[in-house]
Design a protein around this motif. Sequence first.
Motif, PDB file in Angstrom:
ATOM      1  N   LYS A 156       0.863  -1.175   0.000  1.00  0.00           N
ATOM      2  CA  LYS A 156       0.000   0.000   0.000  1.00  0.00           C
ATOM      3  C   LYS A 156       0.901   1.227   0.000  1.00  0.00           C
ATOM      4  CE  LYS A 156      -3.600  -2.218   2.822  1.00  0.00           C
ATOM      5  NZ  LYS A 156      -4.335  -2.156   4.116  1.00  0.00           N
ATOM      6  N   ILE A 157       0.546   2.223  -0.798  1.00  0.00           N
ATOM      7  CA  ILE A 157       1.295   3.477  -0.786  1.00  0.00           C
ATOM      8  C   ILE A 157       0.811   4.299   0.399  1.00  0.00           C
ATOM      9  CG2 ILE A 157       1.754   5.627  -2.013  1.00  0.00           C
ATOM     10  CD1 ILE A 157       1.627   4.074  -4.616  1.00  0.00           C
ATOM     11  N   ALA A 158       1.698   4.483   1.359  1.00  0.00           N
ATOM     12  CA  ALA A 158       1.332   5.194   2.583  1.00  0.00           C
ATOM     13  C   ALA A 158       1.534   6.694   2.461  1.00  0.00           C
ATOM     14  CB  ALA A 158       2.148   4.657   3.759  1.00  0.00           C
ATOM     15  N   ARG A 159       2.618   7.098   1.801  1.00  0.00           N
ATOM     16  CA  ARG A 159       2.952   8.527   1.710  1.00  0.00           C
ATOM     17  C   ARG A 159       3.662   8.811   0.404  1.00  0.00           C
ATOM     18  NH1 ARG A 159       4.530   6.755   6.560  1.00  0.00           N
ATOM     19  NH2 ARG A 159       6.736   6.665   5.995  1.00  0.00           N
ATOM     20  N   GLN A 160       3.471  10.053  -0.083  1.00  0.00           N
ATOM     21  CA  GLN A 160       4.242  10.559  -1.224  1.00  0.00           C
ATOM     22  C   GLN A 160       4.657  11.993  -0.916  1.00  0.00           C
ATOM     23  OE1 GLN A 160       2.859   9.296  -5.334  1.00  0.00           O
ATOM     24  NE2 GLN A 160       0.969   9.091  -4.181  1.00  0.00           N
ATOM     25  N   GLN A 161       5.900  12.294  -1.225  1.00  0.00           N
ATOM     26  CA  GLN A 161       6.410  13.630  -0.966  1.00  0.00           C
ATOM     27  C   GLN A 161       7.249  14.094  -2.159  1.00  0.00           C
ATOM     28  OE1 GLN A 161       8.372  12.044   2.657  1.00  0.00           O
ATOM     29  NE2 GLN A 161       7.537  13.836   3.697  1.00  0.00           N
ATOM     30  N   PRO A 162       7.093  15.338  -2.547  1.00  0.00           N
ATOM     31  CA  PRO A 162       7.945  15.873  -3.626  1.00  0.00           C
ATOM     32  C   PRO A 162       9.351  16.116  -3.097  1.00  0.00           C
ATOM     33  CG  PRO A 162       6.560  17.585  -2.729  1.00  0.00           C
ATOM     34  CD  PRO A 162       6.132  16.328  -2.050  1.00  0.00           C
ATOM     35  N   LEU A 163      10.338  16.024  -3.975  1.00  0.00           N
ATOM     36  CA  LEU A 163      11.739  16.181  -3.571  1.00  0.00           C
ATOM     37  C   LEU A 163      12.460  17.168  -4.477  1.00  0.00           C
ATOM     38  CD1 LEU A 163      12.861  12.473  -3.017  1.00  0.00           C
ATOM     39  CD2 LEU A 163      12.277  14.142  -1.269  1.00  0.00           C
ATOM     40  N   ASP A 164      13.350  17.933  -3.879  1.00  0.00           N
ATOM     41  CA  ASP A 164      14.414  18.593  -4.621  1.00  0.00           C
ATOM     42  C   ASP A 164      15.588  17.636  -4.605  1.00  0.00           C
ATOM     43  OD1 ASP A 164      13.285  20.917  -5.407  1.00  0.00           O
ATOM     44  OD2 ASP A 164      13.956  22.085  -3.671  1.00  0.00           O
ATOM     45  N   ILE A 165      16.116  17.289  -5.735  1.00  0.00           N
ATOM     46  CA  ILE A 165      17.113  16.230  -5.759  1.00  0.00           C
ATOM     47  C   ILE A 165      18.097  16.441  -6.895  1.00  0.00           C
ATOM     48  CG2 ILE A 165      15.810  14.689  -7.278  1.00  0.00           C
ATOM     49  CD1 ILE A 165      16.675  12.409  -5.374  1.00  0.00           C
ATOM     50  N   VAL A 166      19.320  16.018  -6.685  1.00  0.00           N
ATOM     51  CA  VAL A 166      20.276  15.955  -7.779  1.00  0.00           C
ATOM     52  C   VAL A 166      19.946  14.712  -8.573  1.00  0.00           C
ATOM     53  CG1 VAL A 166      22.688  15.762  -8.399  1.00  0.00           C
ATOM     54  CG2 VAL A 166      22.031  17.132  -6.423  1.00  0.00           C
TER      55      VAL A 166
END
Length: 775
Positions: free
Chosen positions: A97-107
């Motif tokens: 189950k997908i519990a959480r999603q968060q956007p990222l700043d990432i290299v």
Amino acid sequence: MAETVRNHTAIAAGPNASAPAARTRGSSYAVRITLVGRVQGVGFRPFVYRLAIEHGITGRVQNRLGEVDVVACGRPQALREFRRDLVGRAPPLSQPKIARQQPLDIVSPSSFVIVPSETESTARVFVPPDYFMCDDCARELADPDDRRYRYPFINCTQCGPRYTLINALPYDRPNTSMAGFRMCADCEAEYQNPADRRFHAEPIACPACGPELSFHASGVSPPSEGSAAIDAGLDALRHGGIVAVKGIGGYHLMCDARDEAAVTRLRDRKRRPDKPLAVMFPVSGPDGLGALRESVRLTAAEAKLVNSPTRPIVLAAKRSGSGLADNVAPKLSEFGVFLPYSPLHQLLLGEFGAPLVATSGNISGEPVLTDNDEAERRLAGVADAFLRHNRPIVRPADDPVFRCAAGAPRPIRVGRGTAPLELELPWRQPCPTLAVGGHMKGAIALSWDERIILSPHIGEMDSPRSLTVFERVINDLQSIYGISAERLVCDAHPGYTTHRWARGQTTLPVEPVWHHHAHASAVAAEFGGRGSWLVFTWDGVGLGEDGTLWGGEALLGTAGHWQRVASLRPFRLPGGDRAGREPWRSAAAVAWECGYDWRGLPDAADIAHDAWLKDLNCPTTTAAGRLFDAAAALILGQEVVTFEAAGPMLLESLCRKRREPIDLPLTRDADGVWRTDWEPLLEMLTNDSVDPVARAELFHASLAQAILAQARAVCSDHAVDRIGLGGGVFQNRVLAEQTLDLLSGDGFNACLPAALPVNDGGLCFGQAAELAARG
């Protein structure tokens, strides 16, 4: 790979509006996805890796103590499809189950990688059960050109032992009983290759580096090893021998199920004269059930269940002319059947080519044996030989048992492949709670927040070894899940071993729960707990609030707040606990209660009658289970039985059709409790001119009708949303199905548990639920 989480509004072009991704270089986006559920020990990380490569996603996947953490970078459409497939195309054994999603700043990374498991997390832990051998491994097992040909410990990420070899989480090889087996170069290469189905298959092994099989028999030295051990085991079975075989969760005692003399020897040595024996069948035919269908009649539901990934023992109807020994299940119309679930069992059954008795390798009632030395010492007088291996079993897991009733599979015992069983409570547990169950069909439950974990079946709690395993399972569950109980809950009966154990733990508070309140709360909790319930709790005996032995009760209310509103006419039981194995005592009790002359009394009845007249060791009971015992004695002449519920099982096996019931009087006593009087049944039960089949059918129909009458009476005064059936008597399919049909036909919403055993095996769940509901 450094990363930071940013808070911002949804980006329309991102992977989805509800879980935005941060823009990286070009038109790519990055998102962090946390998955929970059954995502350990099922090949989930290599699945994520292959899925990412397929969708052109870069980033990483990591195991964090029960959660899987994914950082995914890619174009919006690719991310949407990747997220969809994470759940939609997950490995068959997983339940993500997908519990959480968060956007990222990432290299933006240049590739997708699997990083080592994190061990310092407090994430949501799930412990996988043991899995049956998958089709890919089965093909390799039978392929002479494969390096694992006839290797009895073949496995991959989709199959093999889990619960029984895990010492600690995360589920990595050093934390399992495979830690002592160093991988060879070939296994190491498979283990390290993300494209291989054995990538991070923790029990990975082969003949060059893994566990070894050996065959030990008295007077035979040295023991046979490897493939020769299998051949020696088969030879012993073909010559009528009894072989103790070490499997995934413990030992089986096995012999030729067609050989009546071999089965007789097994029964005599194990001191199990009558109780039905489970039989394992070779896989044959297009659906694998060809050999099984020669011996039993399978419904569609039973066929699906016996072939399911858990590979349980399923109770099924005997087929005449099956070729099985008559003493596999004497006088009964059905017995337990199952298919091989481990590679060793597959080799034995496939090469033996016929069904084998496969009963638990234990002293009857105790937990199944797991240690080689202990098994050879304790089973020396039972088995002729031992087919064993050197992979340690960390904790036992006996085979699960199911029976289909009212159109659905119902567990009688949870075990290997089905446990640890995790369910959700409708109420939040105020503090971590350990529920220790009852005295029979021992199991424990660990509960915190809304989670509850039910252990595999342990055994009857009246032996030192049962208590030792009970304590080990308690310690293991708390250690593996990282939860320390802050209170204990036990049955209110002070004579139960589990009650005495709980009272002896001086560092934790103990909350006793009435036996039938726990049964009622188990039913209510399984079905969501909401609304007002009327639960019929019918079983053998359990201590009631008034100090008598209950077992034919109807409880009104909600979990945590139950009131007895209906029951059966009480009677005094001569000999107390002895009545469970001596049904004549229950028959005598109901006859004496009514002044009825029963001519089937045994010689010992005179002493019992004197004690009954003086009310010496004659506890009062309302137990439906004892009423069934009485009926079995009156109809079948059963004086003594060798296992619990033997009489009721024989009685049920006689039933063929539904009869018009005998009306039983229903009146309200001085306490306002509705009482059903069973006395009108006595004349019918003792009428030898009526066929025993008809009498058994009338008895079942009359009790089902009595439940309907009680439901109508209670609901005329109280608003009830649902009616539940709980307690071991409702393992009886004839009674359960007729009762459900009558209640449903009268407009009631009636429920019979399907996730939990309706017997005392689910009592620990009900105890924990009862306390959670109280708040």
